[in-house]
Design an enzyme around this catalytic site. Sequence first.
Site, short mmCIF file in Angstrom:
data_model
loop_
_atom_site.label_atom_id
_atom_site.label_comp_id
_atom_site.label_asym_id
_atom_site.label_seq_id
_atom_site.Cartn_x
_atom_site.Cartn_y
_atom_site.Cartn_z
N LYS A 121 28.47 38.06 27.65
CA LYS A 121 29.81 37.48 27.68
C LYS A 121 30.11 36.76 26.36
O LYS A 121 31.22 36.86 25.82
CB LYS A 121 29.93 36.51 28.85
CG LYS A 121 31.31 35.89 29.00
CD LYS A 121 31.34 34.96 30.21
CE LYS A 121 32.70 34.30 30.34
NZ LYS A 121 32.74 33.35 31.49
N ASP A 134 20.56 28.26 29.37
CA ASP A 134 21.09 27.90 30.68
C ASP A 134 20.78 26.42 30.89
O ASP A 134 19.64 26.05 31.16
CB ASP A 134 20.45 28.75 31.77
CG ASP A 134 21.00 28.43 33.15
OD1 ASP A 134 21.80 27.47 33.29
OD2 ASP A 134 20.62 29.13 34.12
N ASN A 146 29.04 21.43 23.68
CA ASN A 146 30.35 21.79 24.22
C ASN A 146 30.28 22.30 25.66
O ASN A 146 31.23 22.14 26.42
CB ASN A 146 30.97 22.86 23.31
CG ASN A 146 32.19 23.50 23.91
OD1 ASN A 146 33.31 23.01 23.79
ND2 ASN A 146 31.99 24.63 24.59
N SER A 162 32.82 14.94 26.04
CA SER A 162 32.99 14.17 27.25
C SER A 162 34.36 14.48 27.82
O SER A 162 34.84 15.61 27.71
CB SER A 162 32.80 12.68 26.95
OG SER A 162 32.97 11.91 28.13
N TYR A 169 31.67 14.51 38.46
CA TYR A 169 32.12 14.89 37.13
C TYR A 169 32.24 13.64 36.24
O TYR A 169 31.79 13.63 35.09
CB TYR A 169 33.46 15.60 37.22
CG TYR A 169 34.02 16.05 35.88
CD1 TYR A 169 33.36 17.01 35.11
CD2 TYR A 169 35.21 15.52 35.39
CE1 TYR A 169 33.87 17.43 33.90
CE2 TYR A 169 35.73 15.93 34.18
CZ TYR A 169 35.05 16.89 33.43
OH TYR A 169 35.57 17.28 32.21
N LYS A 226 30.33 12.80 32.67
CA LYS A 226 31.07 12.60 31.43
C LYS A 226 30.81 11.21 30.84
O LYS A 226 30.79 11.05 29.61
CB LYS A 226 32.56 12.82 31.67
CG LYS A 226 32.93 14.26 32.05
CD LYS A 226 32.69 15.24 30.91
CE LYS A 226 31.45 16.05 30.97
NZ LYS A 226 31.31 17.01 29.87
#
Length: 325
Positions: free
Chosen positions: A64, A85, A112, A159, A186, A190
């Site tokens: 991909k 991974d 990223n 973040s 989440y 972050k």
Amino acid sequence: MTAAITATKAFGATSTTDEVLEGVNLAGKRVLVTGVSAGLGVETARALAAHGAEVVGAARDLGKAKGATEKAFGKTNGLTLVELDLASFASVRAAADGLVADGRRFDLVICNAGVMATPSGKTADGFETQFGTNHLGHFTFVNRIASLMRPGARLVNLSSAGHQMSDVDLDDPNFERTPYDPWAAYGRSKTANILFAVEFDRRHRERGIRAAAVHPGGIQTELSHHLDDDARRRMTEVVEELARRPGARPFSYKSIPQGAATSVWAAVVGKADEVGGRYCEDCHVAETIDAEGFTFAGVRPYALDPEHAKALWAKSEAMVGERFP
């Protein structure tokens, strides 16, 4: 990291990667970007390569990633792909060990890759998916290749304003005693991305290596593909509530080149002493805002607290079973 910049310019929320890097020559620089199979990672790699950098792109799905990078900027000259991974320490350590064995050094590392608001789940090593992938995977990977970072190098962690949703919970990082909430998870991950940058910067700045965290802005990318109907509805409600607040600036999604601009700004253009150990948004260092609830802009004090960052580092070492200098 130093670069040839023809003039000092003001950048903001609508600036793009090409605008930020105008006049910058990255020839001879070697950079690593994780998550180069879609969206911001592909654009970040493209922009840096277009200005002369040799780019190593890391991705879980190499097929991909190859297709996405070739589509974005043609033949992938100057780009090497490595399998990574982040939800598997075996993969993380293998990727890092391969780079260390290769021995070539880096001027820039941009973390990223990530996941957002996933259903309850575990990584291959038994950690909550978002904390394990977004934080622990990068924490282990970066620390294992830190010896390859040249003096003057920079680390940039992606973040999010989502860090405002929740601080890290060092007593219950895997939601073993509290009900799982995808947005709280989440937010924890972050916040961890910022705290990791704060402590990495403290530990490495004497070597001339600096670290920063960035918020790319609201962007419609594959990051949201995990969201179920309830998660999407909650996100929409937050945005609409913010828009109703007195003095609120209108919310609008950024394009991918606008979203990646803050990453390359913090990596290349922003002054090291200004961005080091800080959180950046819209191509500038963000204001610290001690407020309740979600404000989108700004960074919460707990995400920059140096003692909190040290505690997260120690907890992360214990969780991954490794100590890092």
